[in-house]
Design a protein around this motif. Structure first.
Motif, PDB file in Angstrom:
ATOM      1  N   ASP A 170      12.782  36.468  53.145  1.00 42.94           N
ATOM      2  CA  ASP A 170      12.902  36.025  54.681  1.00 42.94           C
ATOM      3  C   ASP A 170      13.654  34.726  54.607  1.00 42.94           C
ATOM      4  O   ASP A 170      14.021  34.154  53.767  1.00 42.94           O
ATOM      5  N   GLU A 171      14.084  34.432  56.100  1.00 42.01           N
ATOM      6  CA  GLU A 171      14.970  33.311  56.231  1.00 42.01           C
ATOM      7  C   GLU A 171      14.264  31.979  55.830  1.00 42.01           C
ATOM      8  O   GLU A 171      15.121  31.170  55.121  1.00 42.01           O
ATOM      9  N   ARG A 172      13.264  31.870  55.781  1.00 47.28           N
ATOM     10  CA  ARG A 172      12.507  30.654  55.416  1.00 47.28           C
ATOM     11  C   ARG A 172      12.683  30.459  53.961  1.00 47.28           C
ATOM     12  O   ARG A 172      12.902  29.288  53.490  1.00 47.28           O
ATOM     13  N   ALA A 173      12.530  31.585  53.207  1.00 51.71           N
ATOM     14  CA  ALA A 173      12.823  31.276  51.652  1.00 51.71           C
ATOM     15  C   ALA A 173      14.038  30.877  51.562  1.00 51.71           C
ATOM     16  O   ALA A 173      14.192  30.054  50.542  1.00 51.71           O
ATOM     17  N   PHE A 174      14.990  31.315  52.102  1.00 50.26           N
ATOM     18  CA  PHE A 174      16.527  31.128  51.912  1.00 50.26           C
ATOM     19  C   PHE A 174      16.618  29.687  52.355  1.00 50.26           C
ATOM     20  O   PHE A 174      17.663  28.780  51.570  1.00 50.26           O
ATOM     21  N   ARG A 175      16.042  29.158  53.515  1.00 46.68           N
ATOM     22  CA  ARG A 175      16.522  27.779  53.830  1.00 46.68           C
ATOM     23  C   ARG A 175      15.769  26.907  52.919  1.00 46.68           C
ATOM     24  O   ARG A 175      16.276  25.636  52.329  1.00 46.68           O
ATOM     25  N   ARG A 176      14.537  27.040  52.023  1.00 49.61           N
ATOM     26  CA  ARG A 176      14.145  26.336  51.276  1.00 49.61           C
ATOM     27  C   ARG A 176      14.988  26.109  49.858  1.00 49.61           C
ATOM     28  O   ARG A 176      14.943  25.179  49.543  1.00 49.61           O
ATOM     29  N   ILE A 177      15.561  27.290  49.713  1.00 51.61           N
ATOM     30  CA  ILE A 177      16.475  27.303  48.549  1.00 51.61           C
ATOM     31  C   ILE A 177      17.518  26.441  48.844  1.00 51.61           C
ATOM     32  O   ILE A 177      17.793  25.524  48.055  1.00 51.61           O
ATOM     33  N   GLY A 178      18.106  26.450  49.956  1.00 58.80           N
ATOM     34  CA  GLY A 178      19.040  25.670  50.237  1.00 58.80           C
ATOM     35  C   GLY A 178      18.860  24.107  50.488  1.00 58.80           C
ATOM     36  O   GLY A 178      19.423  23.228  49.902  1.00 58.80           O
ATOM     37  N   GLU A 179      17.892  23.790  51.072  1.00 58.45           N
ATOM     38  CA  GLU A 179      17.301  22.550  51.148  1.00 58.45           C
ATOM     39  C   GLU A 179      16.802  21.827  49.522  1.00 58.45           C
ATOM     40  O   GLU A 179      17.039  20.953  49.331  1.00 58.45           O
ATOM     41  N   SER A 180      16.366  22.829  48.735  1.00 58.68           N
ATOM     42  CA  SER A 180      16.075  22.298  47.403  1.00 58.68           C
ATOM     43  C   SER A 180      17.350  21.898  46.602  1.00 58.68           C
ATOM     44  O   SER A 180      17.252  20.858  45.875  1.00 58.68           O
ATOM     45  N   VAL A 181      18.418  22.897  46.743  1.00 56.31           N
ATOM     46  CA  VAL A 181      19.583  22.911  45.984  1.00 56.31           C
ATOM     47  C   VAL A 181      20.412  21.356  46.528  1.00 56.31           C
ATOM     48  O   VAL A 181      20.707  20.506  45.550  1.00 56.31           O
ATOM     49  N   THR A 182      20.190  21.076  47.984  1.00 58.79           N
ATOM     50  CA  THR A 182      20.765  19.909  48.252  1.00 58.79           C
ATOM     51  C   THR A 182      20.134  18.706  47.551  1.00 58.79           C
ATOM     52  O   THR A 182      20.868  17.555  47.311  1.00 58.79           O
ATOM     53  N   ALA A 183      18.741  18.654  47.774  1.00 59.85           N
ATOM     54  CA  ALA A 183      17.906  17.487  47.153  1.00 59.85           C
ATOM     55  C   ALA A 183      18.238  17.409  45.661  1.00 59.85           C
ATOM     56  O   ALA A 183      18.165  16.304  45.162  1.00 59.85           O
ATOM     57  N   MET A 184      18.410  18.402  44.960  1.00 60.41           N
ATOM     58  CA  MET A 184      18.617  18.267  43.438  1.00 60.41           C
ATOM     59  C   MET A 184      20.035  18.104  43.379  1.00 60.41           C
ATOM     60  O   MET A 184      20.404  17.087  42.537  1.00 60.41           O
TER      61      MET A 184
END
Length: 270
Positions: A170-184
């Motif tokens: 779902d979109e929430r899972a994809f947004r978490r991936i994007g946010e986590s990549v940015t943080a890392m």
């Protein structure tokens, strides 16, 4: 991370599993082409399923016979805890999407899971012939040579990875991936985003990368790498810091020197 089998049983079983996975690897290698296969989504999916079926035809029975009383986890994209007992969690074409697109990052994996803990694994890369193995309590190896995770202690110097666990989340899972990549990207040195998970986790186990995280709980992409990293001296937990098992909802495998820092970056991303 888990309780080892008796040593003699480990040795015998590992040899049998390695032989079965190598045979399966030859089947998958023979299906590999220098050009991408499939144009429409349906055609790509058909190619993926054909790979899976061809490999399972030669892999399933040898594994079940090698460990009498073991059971087979049918859905390779499933997550969550398994019933008690011993289960084979197998990915007949880990990185199947790469295989059908003529890319080299794919493998055959077979992992014995007991009471939701991986206890034995074989990861075979048919194009190179490399074989990664681990048995709980007896270390992790590449072509019979011991593996050891990175000694880095600075997240800012770390090569870190993640990736999409499966299509259609779902979109929430994809947004978490994007946010986590940015943080890392802000806190680490370099972030790799690729599939499959196992092909990044073998690098963590070998000390070539420092960490891999994933928010999804797809078992087949995590069990092999979790055991390899743990047996190579790494730390494998969920994002709360609890020891990881197949019932955990998220995943972090890292060199001990950067695990805490990596978890602190990822934990706030809800």
């Amino acid at each position: 991370m888990s309780t080892a089998l008796p040593f003699d049983a480990d040795t015998t079983l590992l040899s049998d599993v390695t032989a079965a996975v190598q045979t399966a690897g030859r089947t998958l290698r023979d299906r590999y082409t220098p050009h991408a296969r499939g144009v429409s989504l349906n055609e790509v999916v058909e190619e993926i399923h054909a790979n899976d079926e061809a490999v399972l035809d030669v892999l399933r029975e040898p594994l079940l016979q090698a460990r009498r009383g073991s059971q087979w986890a049918e859905d390779e994209l499933a997550g969550g805890a398994l019933p008690s007992g011993e289960w084979w969690v197998v990915d007949p074409a880990e990185g199947n999407i790469n295989h059908v697109h003529a890319m080299p990052d794919w493998a055959v994996t077979a992992t014995l899971v007991r009471d939701n803990q991986p206890v034995l694994t074989v990861v075979h890369l048919p194009l190179t012939g490399d074989i990664y193995t681990a048995v709980a309590g007896h270390g992790a190896h590449l072509n019979n040579q011991p593996l050891k995770v990175s000694a880095k202690t600075d997240l800012g110097a770390a090569l870190i990875g993640t990736g999409q666990a499966k299509p259609g989340e779902d979109e929430r899972a994809f947004r978490r991936i994007g946010e986590s990549v940015t943080a890392m990207l802000v806190n680490g040195l370099v972030v790799r985003v690729s599939v499959p998970a196992t092909m990044q986790l073998i690098h963590v186990a070998a000390g070539r990368m420092e960490a891999f995280w994933q928010f999804s709980d797809v078992r087949s992409g995590l069990v092999a790498g979790a055991l390899l990293v743990s047996e190579a001296g790494g730390t494998v937990t969920d994002l709360e810091g609890k020891p990881w098992n197949t019932g955990s909802r998220d995943f972090l495998a890292a060199a001990p020197g950067i695990h805490t820092a990596a978890r602190e970056v990822l934990t706030p991303i809800a």
